[in-house]
Design an enzyme around this catalytic site. Structure first.
Site, PDB file in Angstrom:
ATOM      1  N   TRP A 166       0.863  -1.189   0.000  1.00  0.00           N
ATOM      2  CA  TRP A 166       0.000   0.000   0.000  1.00  0.00           C
ATOM      3  C   TRP A 166       0.900   1.239   0.000  1.00  0.00           C
ATOM      4  CZ3 TRP A 166      -1.898   2.887   4.715  1.00  0.00           C
ATOM      5  CH2 TRP A 166      -2.945   3.768   4.397  1.00  0.00           C
TER       6      TRP A 166
ATOM      7  N   ASP B 142      -0.500  -5.317   9.397  1.00  0.00           N
ATOM      8  CA  ASP B 142      -1.526  -4.356   8.999  1.00  0.00           C
ATOM      9  C   ASP B 142      -2.745  -5.172   8.579  1.00  0.00           C
ATOM     10  OD1 ASP B 142      -3.129  -2.481   7.792  1.00  0.00           O
ATOM     11  OD2 ASP B 142      -1.633  -1.794   6.335  1.00  0.00           O
TER      12      ASP B 142
ATOM     13  N   ALA C 258      -6.536  -4.734   7.634  1.00  0.00           N
ATOM     14  CA  ALA C 258      -7.544  -3.720   7.311  1.00  0.00           C
ATOM     15  C   ALA C 258      -8.762  -4.317   6.617  1.00  0.00           C
ATOM     16  CB  ALA C 258      -6.931  -2.641   6.421  1.00  0.00           C
TER      17      ALA C 258
ATOM     18  N   LYS D 158     -13.230  -0.628   6.611  1.00  0.00           N
ATOM     19  CA  LYS D 158     -13.844  -1.441   5.558  1.00  0.00           C
ATOM     20  C   LYS D 158     -14.851  -2.421   6.137  1.00  0.00           C
ATOM     21  CE  LYS D 158     -10.058   0.289   3.745  1.00  0.00           C
ATOM     22  NZ  LYS D 158      -9.602   0.981   2.607  1.00  0.00           N
TER      23      LYS D 158
HETATM   24  C1  LMR Z   1      -6.882   1.886  -0.620  1.00  0.00           C
HETATM   25  O1  LMR Z   1      -5.837   1.240  -0.603  1.00  0.00           O
HETATM   26  O2  LMR Z   1      -7.455   2.242  -1.665  1.00  0.00           O
HETATM   27  C2  LMR Z   1      -7.544   2.242   0.689  1.00  0.00           C
HETATM   28  O3  LMR Z   1      -6.832   1.722   1.757  1.00  0.00           O
HETATM   29  C3  LMR Z   1      -7.824   3.691   0.821  1.00  0.00           C
HETATM   30  C4  LMR Z   1      -6.614   4.512   1.026  1.00  0.00           C
HETATM   31  O4  LMR Z   1      -6.603   5.274   1.993  1.00  0.00           O
HETATM   32  O5  LMR Z   1      -5.668   4.429   0.225  1.00  0.00           O
END
Ligand code: LMR
Length: 394
Positions: free
Chosen positions: A127, A208, A210, A243
Site C-alpha cells: 500500500w 496491517d 484492514a 472497511k
Molecule cells: C486503498 O488502498 O485504496 C484504501 O486503503 C484507501 C486509502 O486510503 O488508500
C-alpha cells in the site's frame, strides 16, 4: 516561511479518485480507491452501524474526553475480534487511533521510539502509504519480493530469500489478509515459515490488518495474525474498522502491541498513549463506540457479521464472473488467479500503458500498477472490463 514549500508527490490512489470524479463520460467504471460498493455503486451504512448509532444518540449523555487510549471497551472488543483465543491479555497494549492509517503511523513511531536505527521492511508492492509514512518519518526502509507477475500468486521463495537479510530488531510489515494491492495471500504454512524466520532473526512483525472478513471469513482472515502473535515474543498490529464496518470517515482504528513480558506491558501502553497525546491527544470516539456496541451485543454482532458475509460472497462471485468472462474471451485460464485472489483487490498484471489505454478508451479507472477494486464491479460492468482487458492486449 511557507514560500519554501515545494509540491508534494500526490498519493496515486487519491489522485485517481480525483481524476475519476472529473471524467464526464457516461458509464465510467471506478476500480480505484478501496471502498466497498454494492451492485448499484453505493457504499451503504451497515445495518448494525445504523442501529448502534441510533442507540448512541438516545443514550449518550456526555461527549467529554475519553482516556488517551480511547474507550477501553473498544480496545477489548476489537482486539478480541482480531486475536481471538491468541489474545495475550497480560501482554497486550492497545490504543485507539484515527483509522488504520493512524494505527500504522503510531506503530511506526513506536518502533522509532524503541529502535531509531531499525529498518522497516515492506512487501514489494505494498500500500503506497506504507513507504510514504516511513519516508516522512525518516526511517530506514527495506523491501522484500512478494508478487509473482507470471502466476499472479505469491513469490514465496523470493520473499524468504529477501527476508533472510533482516537484522535483529528490524520490523517487517505483513498484510494480515487480503494483500493490498495484489490480492495474493500467504497460506498458513507460509505464515508459519515467516514466523520461524523472523524469530530466528530477532525481528518484529508489524501486521496491517484492514480487511478482516473480506477474504475467507472473519476467523480465517485473522489466522495468520493469530499464528504470528502466538509464535513471536513481540508483535505490533494495526487494525482498521473502515472497511469491515464500512465506517471509512469515522476514522476508527486500533494499534496493538504485544509486549515481550507482562512486566513490560505498562511501559508499552504508556509509550503508545504518550504518542497519541503528542500527535492528536484523544482518538476519535464515535466509530469506536459503535464498533464496541456492535461487538458486545449478540443481535447486533450477528447482523453485522451476516451483512459482512454478504459483502464477502458478493466480491467472490464478481471474481468468479470476471475470471470466467476472461476465460471465454482468451480461451485459457491465464486470468484464473483473479478467482484465487482474496479481498477487495487484485493486481491484473497490466503495464502502465495498458492501464492508461483502458482509462482513455473505456473510462475504466484502476491504479497505475493495475490494482483493481473488485467491489467496483457489477454483473453489467464485468463483461465491459473483460472486453477492455482483451482490447488493451493484457
Ligand atoms: C486503498 O488502498 O485504496 C484504501 O486503503 C484507501 C486509502 O486510503 O488508500
Amino acid at each position: 516561511m511557507l514560500n519554501a514549500l515545494t509540491p508534494q508527490a500526490p498519493d496515486k490512489i487519491l489522485a485517481l479518485m480525483a481524476a475519476f470524479k472529473e471524467d464526464t463520460r457516461d458509464g465510467k467504471i471506478d476500480l480505484g480507491v478501496g471502498v466497498y460498493k454494492d451492485a448499484s455503486g453505493l457504499t451503504p451504512v451497515m445495518r448494525a452501524v445504523k442501529a448502534a448509532e441510533r442507540q448512541l444518540v438516545e443514550t449518550q449523555d456526555t461527549k467529554v474526553y475519553t482516556g488517551l487510549a480511547g474507550d477501553p471497551a473498544f480496545a477489548e472488543t476489537l482486539s478480541s475480534l482480531v486475536l481471538g483465543a491468541a489474545r495475550p491479555a497480560d501482554r497486550l497494549a492497545a490504543v485507539a487511533t484515527p483509522g488504520g492509517t493512524g494505527a500504522i503511523r503510531q506503530g511506526l513511531e513506536l518502533i522509532q521510539m524503541a529502535a531509531p536505527e531499525a529498518t522497516v521492511w515492506m512487501s514489494d508492492p505494498t500500500w503506497p502509504n506504507h513507504p510514504a509514512i516511513i519516508k516522512y518519518l525518516g526511517m530506514k526502509a527495506g523491501t522484500y519480493r512478494y508478487f509473482d507477475n507470471e502466476t499472479g500468486g505469491v513469490d514465496f521463495d523470493g520473499m524468504l530469500a529477501d527476508l533472510a537479510g533482516v537484522a535483529p530488531g528490524d520490523a517487517v510489515i505483513l498484510h494480515g489478509c487480503c494483500h493490498n494491492p495484489t490480492g495474493a495471500n500467504l497460506t498458513l504454512d507460509q505464515w508459519r515459515a515467516v514466523a520461524t524466520l523472523l524469530e530466528e532473526k530477532g525481528a518484529v512483525p508489524f501486521i496491517d490488518i484492514a480487511y478482516q472478513g473480506f477474504g475467507d471469513g472473519l476467523e480465517e482472515d485473522a489466522a495468520g495474525t493469530r499464528l504470528m502473535v502466538e509464535a513471536m515474543p513481540e508483535a505490533i498490529i494495526a487494525a482498521s474498522c473502515s472497511k469491515n464496518f464500512g465506517i471509512y470517515r469515522e476514522r476508527t482504528g486500533l494499534l496493538m502491541a504485544v509486549a515481550p513480558s507482562a512486566d513490560k506491558l505498562k511501559v508499552t501502553q504508556g509509550a503508545m498513549a504518550s504518542l497519541n497525546r503528542v500527535n492528536f491527544s484523544f482518538p476519535p470516539d464515535h466509530g469506536a463506540r459503535c464498533v464496541s456496541m456492535i461487538l458486545s451485543d449478540d443481535a447486533l454482532r450477528a447482523d453485522w457479521a451476516a451483512e459482512l458475509e454478504e459483502v464477502r460472497l458478493g466480491m467472490l462471485s464478481l471474481r468468479e464472473q470476471l475470471a470466467t468472462a476472461l476465460r471465454d474471451r482468451v480461451g485459457s485460464d491465464r486470468f484464473g488467479f483473479l478467482a484465487q485472489h482474496r479481498g477487495m483487490f487484485s493486481r491484473l498484471g497490466a503495464t502502465p500503458e495498458q492501464v492508461e489505454a483502458m482509462r482513455r478508451d473505456h473510462a475504466i479507472y484502476m491504479v497505475g500498477d493495475s490494482r483493481m477494486n473488485i467491489a467496483g464491479l457489477n454483473a453489467e460492468t464485468v463483461p465491459k472490463l473483460a472486453d477492455a482487458i482483451v482490447a488493451a492486449g493484457v
